[in-house]
Design a protein around this motif. Sequence first.
Motif, PDB file in Angstrom:
ATOM      1  N   GLY A  27       0.828  -1.211   0.000  1.00 56.70           N
ATOM      2  CA  GLY A  27       0.000   0.000   0.000  1.00 56.70           C
ATOM      3  C   GLY A  27       0.859   1.256   0.000  1.00 56.70           C
ATOM      4  O   GLY A  27       2.088   1.183  -0.185  1.00 56.70           O
ATOM      5  N   PHE A  28       0.218   2.394   0.212  1.00 53.35           N
ATOM      6  CA  PHE A  28       0.907   3.675   0.275  1.00 53.35           C
ATOM      7  C   PHE A  28       1.929   3.644   1.420  1.00 53.35           C
ATOM      8  O   PHE A  28       1.615   3.069   2.463  1.00 53.35           O
ATOM      9  N   PRO A  29       3.139   4.214   1.322  1.00 52.08           N
ATOM     10  CA  PRO A  29       3.621   5.055   0.232  1.00 52.08           C
ATOM     11  C   PRO A  29       4.350   4.294  -0.869  1.00 52.08           C
ATOM     12  O   PRO A  29       4.877   4.916  -1.783  1.00 52.08           O
ATOM     13  N   THR A  30       4.401   2.951  -0.769  1.00 54.07           N
ATOM     14  CA  THR A  30       5.130   2.205  -1.803  1.00 54.07           C
ATOM     15  C   THR A  30       4.409   2.321  -3.147  1.00 54.07           C
ATOM     16  O   THR A  30       5.027   2.358  -4.205  1.00 54.07           O
ATOM     17  N   VAL A  31       3.069   2.364  -3.106  1.00 52.30           N
ATOM     18  CA  VAL A  31       2.273   2.618  -4.316  1.00 52.30           C
ATOM     19  C   VAL A  31       1.306   3.754  -3.992  1.00 52.30           C
ATOM     20  O   VAL A  31       1.066   4.042  -2.818  1.00 52.30           O
ATOM     21  N   PRO A  32       0.746   4.429  -5.017  1.00 54.41           N
ATOM     22  CA  PRO A  32      -0.140   5.566  -4.718  1.00 54.41           C
ATOM     23  C   PRO A  32      -1.370   5.142  -3.905  1.00 54.41           C
ATOM     24  O   PRO A  32      -1.790   3.984  -3.950  1.00 54.41           O
ATOM     25  N   MET A  33      -1.938   6.110  -3.172  1.00 57.33           N
ATOM     26  CA  MET A  33      -3.171   5.894  -2.403  1.00 57.33           C
ATOM     27  C   MET A  33      -4.258   5.311  -3.306  1.00 57.33           C
ATOM     28  O   MET A  33      -4.410   5.758  -4.456  1.00 57.33           O
ATOM     29  N   GLY A  34      -5.016   4.352  -2.799  1.00 53.27           N
ATOM     30  CA  GLY A  34      -6.132   3.783  -3.568  1.00 53.27           C
ATOM     31  C   GLY A  34      -5.690   2.776  -4.624  1.00 53.27           C
ATOM     32  O   GLY A  34      -6.503   2.272  -5.382  1.00 53.27           O
ATOM     33  N   LYS A  35      -4.360   2.523  -4.704  1.00 50.85           N
ATOM     34  CA  LYS A  35      -3.872   1.567  -5.711  1.00 50.85           C
ATOM     35  C   LYS A  35      -3.174   0.397  -5.024  1.00 50.85           C
ATOM     36  O   LYS A  35      -2.175  -0.142  -5.525  1.00 50.85           O
ATOM     37  N   ALA A  36      -3.706   0.034  -3.853  1.00 52.10           N
ATOM     38  CA  ALA A  36      -3.097  -1.087  -3.126  1.00 52.10           C
ATOM     39  C   ALA A  36      -3.273  -2.365  -3.929  1.00 52.10           C
ATOM     40  O   ALA A  36      -4.178  -2.477  -4.759  1.00 52.10           O
ATOM     41  N   ARG A  37      -2.386  -3.267  -3.669  1.00 50.80           N
ATOM     42  CA  ARG A  37      -2.371  -4.492  -4.465  1.00 50.80           C
ATOM     43  C   ARG A  37      -1.679  -5.607  -3.712  1.00 50.80           C
ATOM     44  O   ARG A  37      -1.015  -5.379  -2.698  1.00 50.80           O
ATOM     45  N   ILE A  38      -1.817  -6.809  -4.249  1.00 54.88           N
ATOM     46  CA  ILE A  38      -0.927  -7.884  -3.828  1.00 54.88           C
ATOM     47  C   ILE A  38       0.033  -8.054  -4.985  1.00 54.88           C
ATOM     48  O   ILE A  38      -0.384  -8.171  -6.141  1.00 54.88           O
ATOM     49  N   ARG A  39       1.306  -8.003  -4.655  1.00 60.33           N
ATOM     50  CA  ARG A  39       2.293  -8.069  -5.735  1.00 60.33           C
ATOM     51  C   ARG A  39       2.862  -9.480  -5.770  1.00 60.33           C
ATOM     52  O   ARG A  39       3.582  -9.891  -4.869  1.00 60.33           O
ATOM     53  N   VAL A  40       2.504 -10.203  -6.805  1.00 55.91           N
ATOM     54  CA  VAL A  40       2.975 -11.578  -6.944  1.00 55.91           C
ATOM     55  C   VAL A  40       4.282 -11.574  -7.722  1.00 55.91           C
ATOM     56  O   VAL A  40       4.386 -10.925  -8.768  1.00 55.91           O
ATOM     57  N   MET A  41       5.257 -12.284  -7.194  1.00 57.01           N
ATOM     58  CA  MET A  41       6.539 -12.417  -7.869  1.00 57.01           C
ATOM     59  C   MET A  41       6.669 -13.858  -8.353  1.00 57.01           C
ATOM     60  O   MET A  41       6.697 -14.788  -7.543  1.00 57.01           O
ATOM     61  N   ILE A  42       6.742 -14.006  -9.655  1.00 55.95           N
ATOM     62  CA  ILE A  42       6.891 -15.339 -10.235  1.00 55.95           C
ATOM     63  C   ILE A  42       8.380 -15.698 -10.265  1.00 55.95           C
ATOM     64  O   ILE A  42       9.238 -14.836 -10.428  1.00 55.95           O
ATOM     65  N   SER A  43       8.644 -16.984 -10.099  1.00 57.79           N
ATOM     66  CA  SER A  43      10.030 -17.450 -10.062  1.00 57.79           C
ATOM     67  C   SER A  43      10.183 -18.711 -10.917  1.00 57.79           C
ATOM     68  O   SER A  43       9.210 -19.453 -11.117  1.00 57.79           O
ATOM     69  N   ALA A  44      11.423 -18.937 -11.361  1.00 57.19           N
ATOM     70  CA  ALA A  44      11.703 -20.181 -12.091  1.00 57.19           C
ATOM     71  C   ALA A  44      11.621 -21.384 -11.158  1.00 57.19           C
ATOM     72  O   ALA A  44      11.581 -22.526 -11.625  1.00 57.19           O
ATOM     73  N   THR A  45      11.592 -21.158  -9.856  1.00 58.63           N
ATOM     74  CA  THR A  45      11.492 -22.295  -8.919  1.00 58.63           C
ATOM     75  C   THR A  45      10.077 -22.871  -8.886  1.00 58.63           C
ATOM     76  O   THR A  45       9.872 -23.975  -8.403  1.00 58.63           O
ATOM     77  N   HIS A  46       9.083 -22.108  -9.367  1.00 56.67           N
ATOM     78  CA  HIS A  46       7.700 -22.612  -9.333  1.00 56.67           C
ATOM     79  C   HIS A  46       7.486 -23.673 -10.408  1.00 56.67           C
ATOM     80  O   HIS A  46       7.986 -23.554 -11.526  1.00 56.67           O
ATOM     81  N   GLU A  47       6.706 -24.677 -10.050  1.00 55.82           N
ATOM     82  CA  GLU A  47       6.198 -25.631 -11.042  1.00 55.82           C
ATOM     83  C   GLU A  47       4.767 -25.234 -11.352  1.00 55.82           C
ATOM     84  O   GLU A  47       4.128 -24.532 -10.558  1.00 55.82           O
ATOM     85  N   GLU A  48       4.241 -25.725 -12.480  1.00 59.25           N
ATOM     86  CA  GLU A  48       2.866 -25.341 -12.837  1.00 59.25           C
ATOM     87  C   GLU A  48       1.875 -25.717 -11.746  1.00 59.25           C
ATOM     88  O   GLU A  48       0.930 -24.972 -11.461  1.00 59.25           O
ATOM     89  N   LYS A  49       2.108 -26.854 -11.092  1.00 61.95           N
ATOM     90  CA  LYS A  49       1.148 -27.261 -10.054  1.00 61.95           C
ATOM     91  C   LYS A  49       1.188 -26.280  -8.862  1.00 61.95           C
ATOM     92  O   LYS A  49       0.167 -26.051  -8.208  1.00 61.95           O
TER      93      LYS A  49
END
Length: 403
Positions: free
Chosen positions: A362-384
């Motif tokens: 949330g703010f102040p990392t991103v603007p007010m009202g633009k909160a989010r969950i930030r998913v980071m994809i990795s090569a360690t993930h398998e499709e499952k």
Amino acid sequence: MCPDNPIPPIDKLQFIADERARLEREGLLISIRTIESPQGAWIQVDGKRVLNLCSNNYLGFANHPSLKTAAQKAIDEFGVGPAAVRTIAGTTVLHTKLEEQLARFKGVEAAISFQSGFNANVATIPALVGKDDLIFSDELNHASIIDGCRLAAAPIIRFEHCNPASLELKLREHHPAGSNRRALVITDGVFSMDGDIAPLAALVELAERFNAMIMVDDAHGEGVLGKGGRGAVDHFKMHGRVDVEIGTLSKAFGVVGGFVAGKRIIIDHLRQKGRPFLFSSALTPADVAACSAAVDILESSDDLVRKLWSNTRYFKSRMQAAGFDTGRSETPITPVMLGEAKTAQQFSRRLFEEGVFAMAIGFPTVPMGKARIRVMISATHEEKDLDYGIEKFAQVGRELKLI
Ligand code: PMP
């Protein structure tokens, strides 16, 4: 009350308690979770095994056997601490080897390492511009760029996010042809909270036309964009036209530290003027050796970079099909846009209960009202693994009536 002092006592730290209460009220208080296992697709967090969707460990190097062996060997040969800043007794052969490798990998004349990407920005910007000069900065540039700009004390002219036309207008207004002020254009290569890519070719052309230096922070581009993960400059084929690139060794490279890559004259200048280089101790031998091993792997194969991208396409397309807004991301950084900070926090808490670790931002990392969950994809993930994450996102999304 002291009889000689009629001023009533006040709690001089009350402002901190007030600020904390405000953050709590607005859903902006950051709660810090503790990791109890090595990094990977699944990790142990606060006593629970969870799917890891929020580390910057793009390629899985944070717990890679070759990096660990290199670090252990460096400890055996060089010990644990650098014992000095780089300019006194802190430059080992491991540091110079890593810098040569990084320069070769990035296709630039030279490179210099720092203790973090944050430090690399804070070192570089004030070494290039000062109070009589100008900085043109994308309005969503990373906090370490903003702090570097403040330390430089040059006026900061913000241009609209990823908008070359806006930069052109600002350059015309503040830095017309013939101006003898020094000017520096700065942009993130990949924007860390949205995952979009700077329009680098157009920005470089403008910098050239207006005789400004140009600097790219490629913290999220390295290991991700370009041939074999060589970064944003390689992605746009802008070799030799970007004066200076900032990198971090803590994301795709999996370790810790930062570096600057670019024209030799600038790198040599940073050895004289980069304040964190001069006044803060060097990276440790273990960190440096592990980073060298990471570059070796990247130079020998692009398998992990390919896996990262196939995972990214898989996750994003399915999240969008499930009804989530993933913003303007073009890279493995996948914001799941939720709006209010409290909603994002509640979503993240529910995901954790369901075995998915994905932090709300949330703010102040991103603007007010633009909160989010930030998913980071990795090569360690398998499709499952990704299927599990998508299923839990959809479950919580339905429960909170967001999809
Ligand atoms: N620049 C950008 C764009 C970043 O995302 C980050 C990390 N959050 C940094 C610089 C700082 O890198 P480090 O973590 O190595 O200090």
